[in-house]
Design an enzyme around this catalytic site. Sequence first.
Site, PDB file in Angstrom:
ATOM      1  N   GLN A 159     -21.445  28.524  56.709  1.00  0.00           N
ATOM      2  CA  GLN A 159     -21.633  29.900  56.258  1.00  0.00           C
ATOM      3  C   GLN A 159     -20.625  30.833  56.962  1.00  0.00           C
ATOM      4  O   GLN A 159     -19.540  30.400  57.324  1.00  0.00           O
ATOM      5  CB  GLN A 159     -23.073  30.366  56.468  1.00  0.00           C
ATOM      6  CG  GLN A 159     -24.080  29.742  55.516  1.00  0.00           C
ATOM      7  CD  GLN A 159     -24.757  28.518  56.093  1.00  0.00           C
ATOM      8  OE1 GLN A 159     -24.952  28.373  57.277  1.00  0.00           O
ATOM      9  NE2 GLN A 159     -25.138  27.614  55.218  1.00  0.00           N
ATOM     10  N   HIS A 216     -18.173  22.730  52.069  1.00  0.00           N
ATOM     11  CA  HIS A 216     -16.758  22.746  52.417  1.00  0.00           C
ATOM     12  C   HIS A 216     -16.001  21.928  51.379  1.00  0.00           C
ATOM     13  O   HIS A 216     -16.407  20.814  51.045  1.00  0.00           O
ATOM     14  CB  HIS A 216     -16.501  22.124  53.798  1.00  0.00           C
ATOM     15  CG  HIS A 216     -17.057  22.907  54.931  1.00  0.00           C
ATOM     16  ND1 HIS A 216     -17.101  24.280  54.943  1.00  0.00           N
ATOM     17  CD2 HIS A 216     -17.597  22.501  56.115  1.00  0.00           C
ATOM     18  CE1 HIS A 216     -17.627  24.689  56.085  1.00  0.00           C
ATOM     19  NE2 HIS A 216     -17.945  23.634  56.804  1.00  0.00           N
TER      20      HIS A 216
END
Length: 438
Positions: A238, A41
């Site tokens: 994901q 992230h």
Amino acid sequence: MPATSVIGLQWGDEAKGKFVDVLTDQHDVVCRYLGGNNAGHTVVFDGKTFKLSLLPAGVLHPGKTAVIATGVVLDPAALLNEMDRAEQSMGGPVPPEGTELLISDRAHLIFPWHLAEDAALETDRGDAGQQKIGTTLRGIGPCYRDKAGRTHAVRAGDLLRPDRFRRRVAEVCAFKNRLLGAMTASAGKGDFEPFDADEIADRYLGFAERLGPYLTDTTAYLLNAVDSGKSILFEAAQGSMLDIDHGTFPYVTSSNSSGCGVHPGSGVPERHLDTMLGVVKAYSTRVGGGPFVTELEDETGDRIRTRGNEFGTVTGRPRRCGWFDAVAARYAARLSGVDALAVSLLDVLDGFEEVKICEAYELNGQRTTDFPSHADDLAEATPVYRTLPGWSEDTTGCRTYADLPANARTYLETVAEVLGTELKYVGVGPDRAQTIRV
């Protein structure tokens, strides 16, 4: 109790971390519940950019509780390195004062042999003439395999029991040395250097000196948080199309990366969720192998990749780019029970004369809006596009929905219509200020 889950509806990399960061202020607890350090992230916080992989985005916010839950597979060295990098960026300790970090003692540990297995299996697949899965080679799949197989699995809580931990490492290491030695010999790859169980146990118990204070029963914590009325934000990793059960198998990750993974990964029943926020890019990307119906292997695809800086947060690999695949995203939204939509990176499409949405597939001479269950069928599908006029205006400075160009709003509303969800957020840049609430 307001509980929200942020789910990616594509093949990952949808900028979920940004929306988790934006929503963290509205919640007491932020929980990462699946995956490992194969996820990444990028979060811009207080003007600084953080590349997070295992740490929940909430760990940057004072006064919050950040939870790495049971469904995560944990590489202790990777986590400590990430904490050290975050501390350098923050200019202070991570977690900061007033913020609590909890790590599940049920989370399974990644060991050096998992990375070796990952590399050997991916190499073997390529040598056999098969398309590689596209694994990040961080040992995630082999660790989940051992978790399901039970016999050779070691959990984080074992670090708090040194004698048991040493015994388990010795047992597992002996087997892995035999396994990897045989794999290396059969592949003709040269001599295999066995792992040293004592050295690995010493190293991991050293990690435990730093991580031990954070290890706890996070399932009990989260259930108690629910009972006490605390608000929880569940942070996925994901994307839904990489879900081990419901994604584009075998080109998937090794955990339930759709909304289906919230309960098993955290221990909190899904009935406590009142918002499932699905995140998509304004276009589609994927990394690694597998069919990709809307992929653009041309100048347009290169333009999207360059403008969107489409290179992996964890690996740096260039992502495959294409027009928005609404068939895949609609399937993922239905699968996860999404009731609100966030569209990120709209600004990447600024300046295109026209933009396209894949609203159906052509498969075996038939038009369908159902997502195929088999990768071979998906590879044979061709996109059926709806073409819309683009916009020339720069959207990065827009701060309200009304500020957006009319054609951009039409595009967003068409995406929401085809997905059957309510548009709630639009991202027009990496900074949290570049998030429009619709």
